[in-house]
Design an enzyme around this catalytic site. Structure first.
Site, mmCIF file in Angstrom:
data_model
loop_
_atom_site.group_PDB
_atom_site.id
_atom_site.type_symbol
_atom_site.label_atom_id
_atom_site.label_comp_id
_atom_site.label_asym_id
_atom_site.label_seq_id
_atom_site.Cartn_x
_atom_site.Cartn_y
_atom_site.Cartn_z
ATOM 1 N N CYS A 127 29.838 -91.198 52.405
ATOM 2 C CA CYS A 127 29.945 -92.658 52.533
ATOM 3 C C CYS A 127 31.309 -92.998 53.103
ATOM 4 C CB CYS A 127 29.678 -93.372 51.212
ATOM 5 S SG CYS A 127 30.919 -93.195 49.958
ATOM 6 N N CYS A 154 30.897 -89.112 47.253
ATOM 7 C CA CYS A 154 30.443 -90.456 47.548
ATOM 8 C C CYS A 154 31.113 -91.355 46.519
ATOM 9 C CB CYS A 154 28.924 -90.517 47.427
ATOM 10 S SG CYS A 154 28.208 -91.985 48.147
ATOM 11 N N CYS A 166 41.632 -88.410 47.897
ATOM 12 C CA CYS A 166 40.927 -87.480 47.024
ATOM 13 C C CYS A 166 41.904 -86.775 46.095
ATOM 14 C CB CYS A 166 40.213 -86.407 47.853
ATOM 15 S SG CYS A 166 38.879 -87.025 48.874
#
Length: 136
Positions: free
Chosen positions: A81, A8, A89
């Site tokens: 989210c 998140c 990432c």
């Protein structure tokens, strides 16, 4: 045991709740940790209250960066989210399945104490249902 990373943005509410839910509801099958792209540096007290109110042991969560887990192997990386789902990432070892479970942010809830509690409950039950029904 399969390893799960729940992501998140702030790692203070939804990802913390999902981590605790996975670790308790799927104990023995999965081991979950959580992190954020821009960690808040604290765990929202209502997240802990919500978990405890529904009989889930929160453990000792902390808000931490997803960079802390770069280079580690995970079987599943789950974003909870929409903002984190669209971010790049860090690189995690091996092949993993990426899942996105869009969940409203209860920390942004406004109104009475009952309204805020309801927002945390909504996120809790959305995550619980997904963990029970959609986590392979």
């Amino acid at each position: 045991m399969k390893k799960v990373l729940v992501l998140c943005t702030g790692n203070s509410c939804r990802s913390v709740m999902a981590e605790a839910l996975i670790n308790q509801l799927r104990q023995g099958e999965y081991q979950a940790v959580s992190a954020g792209s821009f960690p808040a540096g604290y765990v929202h007290p209502k997240s802990i209250e919500t978990l405890k109110r529904h009989g889930i042991d929160p453990g000792e969560p902390r808000s931490q960066s997803w960079d802390d887990f770069a280079g580690q192997h995970f079987d599943y990386v789950i974003t909870v989210c929409d903002a984190a789902a669209n971010e790049t990432c860090p690189v995690f070892q091996g092949q993993y399945q990426r899942l996105h479970w869009s969940t409203p942010d209860p920390a942004k809830a406004e109104g009475s104490e009952a309204d805020i509690e309801a927002a945390f409950d909504e996120a809790f039950f959305m995550l619980k249902t997904r963990i029970e029904q959609e986590l392979p």
